[in-house]
Every structure is written in structure tokens, then in C-alpha cells.
Write a protein that holds these residues in place. Structure first.
Motif, PDB file in Angstrom:
ATOM      1  N   LYS A 104       0.840  -1.190   0.000  1.00  0.00           N
ATOM      2  CA  LYS A 104       0.000   0.000   0.000  1.00  0.00           C
ATOM      3  C   LYS A 104       0.879   1.246   0.000  1.00  0.00           C
ATOM      4  CE  LYS A 104      -3.863  -2.082   2.603  1.00  0.00           C
ATOM      5  NZ  LYS A 104      -4.884  -1.940   1.554  1.00  0.00           N
ATOM      6  N   SER A 105       0.363   2.326  -0.549  1.00  0.00           N
ATOM      7  CA  SER A 105       1.122   3.577  -0.574  1.00  0.00           C
ATOM      8  C   SER A 105       1.294   4.124   0.844  1.00  0.00           C
ATOM      9  CB  SER A 105       0.413   4.611  -1.446  1.00  0.00           C
ATOM     10  OG  SER A 105      -0.876   4.909  -0.916  1.00  0.00           O
ATOM     11  N   THR A 106       2.373   4.897   1.037  1.00  0.00           N
ATOM     12  CA  THR A 106       2.629   5.491   2.358  1.00  0.00           C
ATOM     13  C   THR A 106       1.989   6.868   2.504  1.00  0.00           C
ATOM     14  OG1 THR A 106       4.735   6.428   1.582  1.00  0.00           O
ATOM     15  CG2 THR A 106       4.804   4.233   2.590  1.00  0.00           C
ATOM     16  N   ASN A 107       1.549   7.440   1.371  1.00  0.00           N
ATOM     17  CA  ASN A 107       0.858   8.737   1.366  1.00  0.00           C
ATOM     18  C   ASN A 107       1.668   9.857   2.012  1.00  0.00           C
ATOM     19  OD1 ASN A 107      -1.312   7.802  -0.062  1.00  0.00           O
ATOM     20  ND2 ASN A 107      -2.612   7.471   1.734  1.00  0.00           N
ATOM     21  N   LYS A 108       2.981   9.808   1.844  1.00  0.00           N
ATOM     22  CA  LYS A 108       3.832  10.917   2.278  1.00  0.00           C
ATOM     23  C   LYS A 108       3.929  11.941   1.155  1.00  0.00           C
ATOM     24  CE  LYS A 108       7.811   9.570   3.640  1.00  0.00           C
ATOM     25  NZ  LYS A 108       9.065   8.776   3.714  1.00  0.00           N
ATOM     26  N   SER A 109       4.547  13.065   1.447  1.00  0.00           N
ATOM     27  CA  SER A 109       4.852  14.026   0.398  1.00  0.00           C
ATOM     28  C   SER A 109       5.887  13.417  -0.538  1.00  0.00           C
ATOM     29  CB  SER A 109       5.398  15.318   1.000  1.00  0.00           C
ATOM     30  OG  SER A 109       5.952  16.145  -0.019  1.00  0.00           O
ATOM     31  N   THR A 110       5.740  13.657  -1.828  1.00  0.00           N
ATOM     32  CA  THR A 110       6.688  13.086  -2.784  1.00  0.00           C
ATOM     33  C   THR A 110       8.083  13.692  -2.639  1.00  0.00           C
ATOM     34  OG1 THR A 110       5.998  14.704  -4.450  1.00  0.00           O
ATOM     35  CG2 THR A 110       4.896  12.553  -4.473  1.00  0.00           C
ATOM     36  N   SER A 111       8.187  14.801  -1.916  1.00  0.00           N
ATOM     37  CA  SER A 111       9.496  15.428  -1.716  1.00  0.00           C
ATOM     38  C   SER A 111      10.142  15.036  -0.386  1.00  0.00           C
ATOM     39  CB  SER A 111       9.371  16.956  -1.792  1.00  0.00           C
ATOM     40  OG  SER A 111       8.496  17.438  -0.783  1.00  0.00           O
ATOM     41  N   ASP A 112       9.443  14.212   0.421  1.00  0.00           N
ATOM     42  CA  ASP A 112      10.023  13.766   1.689  1.00  0.00           C
ATOM     43  C   ASP A 112      11.195  12.815   1.436  1.00  0.00           C
ATOM     44  OD1 ASP A 112       8.229  15.195   3.147  1.00  0.00           O
ATOM     45  OD2 ASP A 112       7.004  13.491   3.782  1.00  0.00           O
ATOM     46  N   LEU A 113      12.095  12.754   2.406  1.00  0.00           N
ATOM     47  CA  LEU A 113      13.204  11.816   2.331  1.00  0.00           C
ATOM     48  C   LEU A 113      12.641  10.400   2.330  1.00  0.00           C
ATOM     49  CD1 LEU A 113      16.327  11.692   2.353  1.00  0.00           C
ATOM     50  CD2 LEU A 113      16.192  11.399   4.828  1.00  0.00           C
ATOM     51  N   TYR A 114      13.215   9.551   1.485  1.00  0.00           N
ATOM     52  CA  TYR A 114      12.732   8.180   1.347  1.00  0.00           C
ATOM     53  C   TYR A 114      12.858   7.385   2.647  1.00  0.00           C
ATOM     54  CZ  TYR A 114      17.601   6.646   1.283  1.00  0.00           C
ATOM     55  OH  TYR A 114      18.909   6.397   1.640  1.00  0.00           O
ATOM     56  N   ASN A 115      11.954   6.443   2.805  1.00  0.00           N
ATOM     57  CA  ASN A 115      12.033   5.432   3.857  1.00  0.00           C
ATOM     58  C   ASN A 115      11.470   4.158   3.234  1.00  0.00           C
ATOM     59  OD1 ASN A 115      12.183   3.906   6.150  1.00  0.00           O
ATOM     60  ND2 ASN A 115      10.688   5.091   7.338  1.00  0.00           N
ATOM     61  N   PHE A 116      12.343   3.336   2.706  1.00  0.00           N
ATOM     62  CA  PHE A 116      11.906   2.198   1.895  1.00  0.00           C
ATOM     63  C   PHE A 116      11.050   1.225   2.701  1.00  0.00           C
ATOM     64  CE2 PHE A 116      15.897   2.861  -0.871  1.00  0.00           C
ATOM     65  CZ  PHE A 116      15.227   3.773  -1.665  1.00  0.00           C
ATOM     66  N   GLN A 117       9.922   0.848   2.105  1.00  0.00           N
ATOM     67  CA  GLN A 117       8.953   0.000   2.795  1.00  0.00           C
ATOM     68  C   GLN A 117       9.035  -1.464   2.391  1.00  0.00           C
ATOM     69  OE1 GLN A 117       5.694   1.916   0.116  1.00  0.00           O
ATOM     70  NE2 GLN A 117       4.657   0.247   1.189  1.00  0.00           N
ATOM     71  N   GLY A 118       9.836  -1.757   1.371  1.00  0.00           N
ATOM     72  CA  GLY A 118       9.863  -3.146   0.937  1.00  0.00           C
ATOM     73  C   GLY A 118      10.875  -3.429  -0.146  1.00  0.00           C
ATOM     74  N   VAL A 119      10.833  -4.669  -0.598  1.00  0.00           N
ATOM     75  CA  VAL A 119      11.720  -5.122  -1.678  1.00  0.00           C
ATOM     76  C   VAL A 119      10.960  -6.113  -2.546  1.00  0.00           C
ATOM     77  CG1 VAL A 119      12.717  -7.026  -0.305  1.00  0.00           C
ATOM     78  CG2 VAL A 119      13.987  -6.097  -2.241  1.00  0.00           C
ATOM     79  N   ILE A 120      11.191  -6.028  -3.840  1.00  0.00           N
ATOM     80  CA  ILE A 120      10.706  -7.008  -4.810  1.00  0.00           C
ATOM     81  C   ILE A 120      11.924  -7.539  -5.544  1.00  0.00           C
ATOM     82  CG2 ILE A 120       9.345  -7.376  -6.910  1.00  0.00           C
ATOM     83  CD1 ILE A 120       7.532  -5.057  -5.934  1.00  0.00           C
ATOM     84  N   ILE A 121      12.064  -8.856  -5.560  1.00  0.00           N
ATOM     85  CA  ILE A 121      13.215  -9.487  -6.209  1.00  0.00           C
ATOM     86  C   ILE A 121      12.720 -10.327  -7.376  1.00  0.00           C
ATOM     87  CG2 ILE A 121      15.219 -10.993  -5.914  1.00  0.00           C
ATOM     88  CD1 ILE A 121      15.155 -10.335  -2.934  1.00  0.00           C
ATOM     89  N   LEU A 122      13.206  -9.993  -8.561  1.00  0.00           N
ATOM     90  CA  LEU A 122      12.818 -10.704  -9.773  1.00  0.00           C
ATOM     91  C   LEU A 122      13.990 -11.540 -10.274  1.00  0.00           C
ATOM     92  CD1 LEU A 122      11.116  -7.789 -11.770  1.00  0.00           C
ATOM     93  CD2 LEU A 122      10.045  -9.327 -10.119  1.00  0.00           C
ATOM     94  N   PRO A 123      13.902 -12.868 -10.202  1.00  0.00           N
ATOM     95  CA  PRO A 123      14.931 -13.669 -10.856  1.00  0.00           C
ATOM     96  C   PRO A 123      14.884 -13.386 -12.356  1.00  0.00           C
ATOM     97  CG  PRO A 123      13.051 -15.043 -10.289  1.00  0.00           C
ATOM     98  CD  PRO A 123      12.798 -13.694  -9.678  1.00  0.00           C
ATOM     99  N   SER A 124      15.929 -13.699 -13.054  1.00  0.00           N
ATOM    100  CA  SER A 124      16.014 -13.307 -14.466  1.00  0.00           C
ATOM    101  C   SER A 124      14.809 -13.787 -15.275  1.00  0.00           C
ATOM    102  CB  SER A 124      17.315 -13.822 -15.090  1.00  0.00           C
ATOM    103  OG  SER A 124      17.375 -15.242 -15.093  1.00  0.00           O
ATOM    104  N   ARG A 125      14.274 -14.963 -14.945  1.00  0.00           N
ATOM    105  CA  ARG A 125      13.137 -15.497 -15.698  1.00  0.00           C
ATOM    106  C   ARG A 125      11.888 -14.634 -15.543  1.00  0.00           C
ATOM    107  NH1 ARG A 125      14.094 -18.844 -11.357  1.00  0.00           N
ATOM    108  NH2 ARG A 125      12.416 -19.096  -9.807  1.00  0.00           N
ATOM    109  N   SER A 126      11.815 -13.859 -14.441  1.00  0.00           N
ATOM    110  CA  SER A 126      10.674 -12.981 -14.197  1.00  0.00           C
ATOM    111  C   SER A 126      10.988 -11.533 -14.547  1.00  0.00           C
ATOM    112  CB  SER A 126      10.248 -13.064 -12.724  1.00  0.00           C
ATOM    113  OG  SER A 126       9.848 -14.368 -12.407  1.00  0.00           O
ATOM    114  N   ALA A 127      12.216 -11.290 -15.028  1.00  0.00           N
ATOM    115  CA  ALA A 127      12.610  -9.949 -15.476  1.00  0.00           C
ATOM    116  C   ALA A 127      12.603  -9.956 -17.009  1.00  0.00           C
ATOM    117  CB  ALA A 127      13.967  -9.585 -14.888  1.00  0.00           C
TER     118      ALA A 127
END
Length: 252
Positions: free
Chosen positions: A191-214
């Protein structure tokens, strides 16, 4: 006539040498072996990295420093989707906003860092700095938003939403030459964090795509000058560390 024959022969010879050199640069590993090696590499990566409690950036455990021992590894957080990719939520920063519907229906503002690796079974090579199956991890397409402009979240990165121009379409470029279908599918788990787009990032997750899914062994569109590339992201796996800052309904 003889002169023309020799000119043609030389040209053909040069072409064959060029083709042979191109073939030599292509990994001959079978698809099955590549998929297995990618899975081993991702397994090691998940064990070796965690979300920084400060900003959610993926950070490698330090064998010489015990201060990170209590942080949960990605392995303890990650889930495998049957479609063929991994994703993990940062427990320190969970979005409470909206989910995306699809890249055609939802415009996004994303803070992210894209890294890539080509899995390897050569664990002793001096070229393999990690001595792991994931080998060397480097910046991939899009790089990192905090290195771009003022560091703000960016709208619709092209691995999420790409519409080729009329000329590009005539030249054989499709959306799949830039977009990553399974990145979009993975993003639906967040889900979106609904912060200002100019706020400093705070990463909420990771998505890892093996080559077959990239991009697997498909072509990647570089730009109008260089066209489609067979090798740029061939057999390359992608890691997206990100924050979905904002979503909007796309206007057609």
C-alpha cells in the motif's frame, strides 16, 4: 567479376567473425540451469541482507560487527509468489494507503533503488567480490531516486509504465521491452505510504525478480539511438528496494 567476388568473400568472412565473437559473449547456460542458479543466489541474498531500521535500505550483515545481529534477515520476512518472484515488507515502515490496480489504471510516485546481479557458480573467481552465487551487485535500470534531481519520488518509472512513441512502435519496440510485468504484480502486495513526494525516502519493501521474471533472454530497449539490445539484461536478476509514496487514478 573476380574483384567483386573477393570483396564479397572478405565481407562475408568479417560478418562470420563478428557473429562468432557475439556468440562467444553469450552465456551458453541452459535456461533450467540459470533458473536453478538464480534461486540459489536469491536464497543467499535473503540470508545476507536486512532492512536498515533508519531508512529501509537493504544492508548486508557485517560479520565483524555484532550490532546488527538482532535485525531480522530478509529470509525471515520474504514471501515467494507462485508467479515466480519474491517480496518482503519492511516491518518498520508499512504503508496504509491505497493499492495499485494495474499500471494502466494507476499512476504511481516511487522512491527506489534498483540493483542487479547475474548469478554465477564461480565462487572463487577474483571477479566475484562476494564469493556468493549472487556475485557482484550493481545499480540497474533507473538507478536510485535519491541520486536523481532533488531526490524526490518519481512518477511512473519506465520499468513500471512505458508507452513507446509511434516511431518506436514502427521500429519494433513494445512495452515489454521496458516494462517489467512482475514488478507491477509484486507492487500489488504493498500500500502507498501517502507521504509528500518530496520527503526523504524510507523504503517500505523489496521485490526481487529472478532473471526469468525480469527480461529473461528477451530484448531490452536502450534508446532511439541504440535500439533494442539482446544482451544488456540477458539472464540478469533485479532487486527493487522502494517506497510507494503515492498513487493516483490514471487519466486516459
Amino acid at each position: 567479376m573476380i574483384k567483386k567476388f573477393f570483396v564479397t568473400l572478405i565481407a562475408c568472412s568479417a560478418f562470420l567473425v563478428s557473429c562468432n565473437n557475439d556468440d562467444d559473449s553469450v552465456d551458453k547456460m541452459t535456461i533450467e540451469s540459470r533458473n536453478s542458479l538464480d534461486d540459489k543466489a536469491i536464497e543467499q541474498f535473503l540470508n545476507d541482507y536486512y532492512f536498515s531500521p533508519e531508512n529501509g535500505k537493504l544492508t548486508k550483515f557485517d560479520d565483524k560487527d555484532d550490532s546488527d545481529n538482532n535485525y531480522p534477515s530478509l529470509k525471515t520476512l520474504a514471501k515467494y509468489d507462485a508467479a515466480g518472484y519474491w517480496y518482503a515488507q519492511n516491518p518498520n515502515h508499512v504503508g496504509t494507503g491505497e493499492n495499485i490496480v494495474s499500471n494502466d489504471d494507476t499512476k504511481i510516485y516511487l522512491s527506489y533503488q534498483t540493483t542487479i546481479f547475474k548469478s554465477t557458480d564461480d565462487l572463487t573467481s577474483t571477479d566475484n567480490s562476494s564469493k556468493k552465487y549472487y556475485g557482484n551487485i550493481t545499480l540497474g535500470n533507473g538507478g536510485a531516486t535519491f541520486n536523481t534531481g532533488d531526490g524526490s519520488a518519481l512518477p511512473d518509472p519506465e520499468f513500471y509504465y512505458f508507452m513507446p512513441t509511434e516511431l518506436e512502435v514502427k521500429n519494433g519496440v513494445t512495452r515489454a521491452n521496458r516494462e517489467l510485468k512482475y514488478f507491477t504484480e509484486g507492487l500489488k502486495h504493498f500500500k502507498s505510504t501517502n507521504k509528500s513526494t518530496s520527503d526523504l525516502y524510507n523504503f517500505q519493501g523489496v521485490i526481487i525478480l529472478p532473471s526469468r521474471s525480469a527480461y529473461a533472454r528477451n530484448r531490452y530497449y536502450l534508446n532511439s539511438a541504440n535500439g533494442l539490445s539482446d544482451l544488456t539484461y540477458r539472464d540478469v536478476s533485479f532487486i527493487y528496494n522502494f517506497e510507494l509514496v503515492k498513487t493516483e487514478k490514471r487519466t486516459k
